[in-house]
Design an enzyme around this catalytic site. Structure first.
Site, mmCIF file in Angstrom:
data_model
loop_
_atom_site.group_PDB
_atom_site.id
_atom_site.type_symbol
_atom_site.label_atom_id
_atom_site.label_comp_id
_atom_site.label_asym_id
_atom_site.label_seq_id
_atom_site.Cartn_x
_atom_site.Cartn_y
_atom_site.Cartn_z
ATOM 1 C CE LYS A 84 -4.448 0.516 2.224
ATOM 2 N NZ LYS A 84 -5.156 0.384 3.499
HETATM 3 C C1 E4P Z 1 -8.481 1.275 3.335
HETATM 4 O O1 E4P Z 1 -7.707 0.444 2.886
HETATM 5 C C2 E4P Z 1 -8.354 1.903 4.651
HETATM 6 O O2 E4P Z 1 -7.677 1.004 5.506
HETATM 7 C C3 E4P Z 1 -9.678 2.152 5.316
HETATM 8 O O3 E4P Z 1 -10.767 1.756 4.532
HETATM 9 C C4 E4P Z 1 -9.801 3.487 5.993
HETATM 10 O O4 E4P Z 1 -11.066 3.561 6.598
HETATM 11 P P1 E4P Z 1 -11.448 4.584 7.752
HETATM 12 O O5 E4P Z 1 -11.800 5.881 7.124
HETATM 13 O O6 E4P Z 1 -12.626 3.969 8.421
HETATM 14 O O7 E4P Z 1 -10.245 4.697 8.654
#
Ligand code: E4P
EC number: 2.2.1.2
Length: 226
Positions: A84
């Protein structure tokens, strides 16, 4: 549509996997922090050994060389690791370099269609638009998914659209209608997809009627035809 769970919690991941509908996992530094004192790389390996699918693990460096170094370490943990990368200038550069090396990437923290366009041009495998966080500031998270779907369709980009920051089942439904390739969600949202009061009430009625039927049959057994 692929379903991922958005967590670093092994118990939740095992339970989601046991449902037989899990295609992968996404994590981020905040989700790892929520697990307390765990070794990040060990946890990524445990997740990969639990789920047969893509597992996103995030770099924390913000300049190119550091991102590449972390990406190489993460990619060595398991074949299913997807690195990522944040949607910043050096991140775009890293997406291109990792694509050339054959390392899968998930470009994270996407909040605009032009960011998504750049990530696709750089060869990212997944783009993660954060729809919940956009809704949180009274803007239109789902509109972003729709625009990215159209842009990618216009040019035939193969980058998969991973609807992220999902807060409730309606986000999943609307992402599916818009044509997102993947929805990543907390385990609680995955189980909420099941919920409907008419299902519960209907099942209760069927089971009660079945008990009545058995009782009546035991009292006066049905006659069989010869
Ligand atoms: C995506 O890969 C992120 O980990 C995640 O969806 C972030 O979500 P949040 O806004 O609930 O922290």
């Amino acid at each position: 549509m692929k379903f991922f769970v958005d967590t670093a919690n092994l118990e939740d991941i095992r339970e989601a996997n046991d449902m037989g509908v899990l295609d992968g996992v996404t994590t981020n530094p905040s989700l790892v922090k929520a697990e307390g004192n765990v070794d990040f790389h060990e946890r990524v390996l445990e997740i990969c050994q639990t789920v047969d699918g893509d597992v996103s693990a995030e770099v924390t460096a913000t300049e190119f060389d550091g991102m590449m170094e972390e990406a190489h370490t993460l990619a060595q943990i398991h074949d299913n690791v997807v690195v990522k990368i944040p949607l910043i200038k050096d991140g775009i550069k890293a997406l291109r370099a990792l694509d050339e090396e054959g390392i899968k990437t998930n470009c994270t923290l996407c909040f605009s269609p032009t960011q998504a366009l750049l990530a696709a041009k750089a060869g990212g495998d997944y783009i993660s638009p954060f729809i919940g966080r956009i809704d949180d500031i009274s803007s239109d998270g789902m509109g972003l998914i729709e625009e990215i779907v159209q842009i990618y369709d216009n040019y035939g980009f193969e980058t998969e659209i991973l609807a992220a920051s999902i807060r409730h089942p309606t986000h999943v439904k609307r992402a599916a209608l818009a044509g997102a390739d993947v929805a990543t969600m907390p385990f609680s949202v995955l189980t909420n997809l099941l919920e409907h009061p008419l299902t519960d009430r209907g099942l209760e009625r069927f089971l009660a009627d079945w008990e009545d039927y058995k009782e009546a049959r035991d009292e006066a057994p049905a006659t069989t035809t010869a």
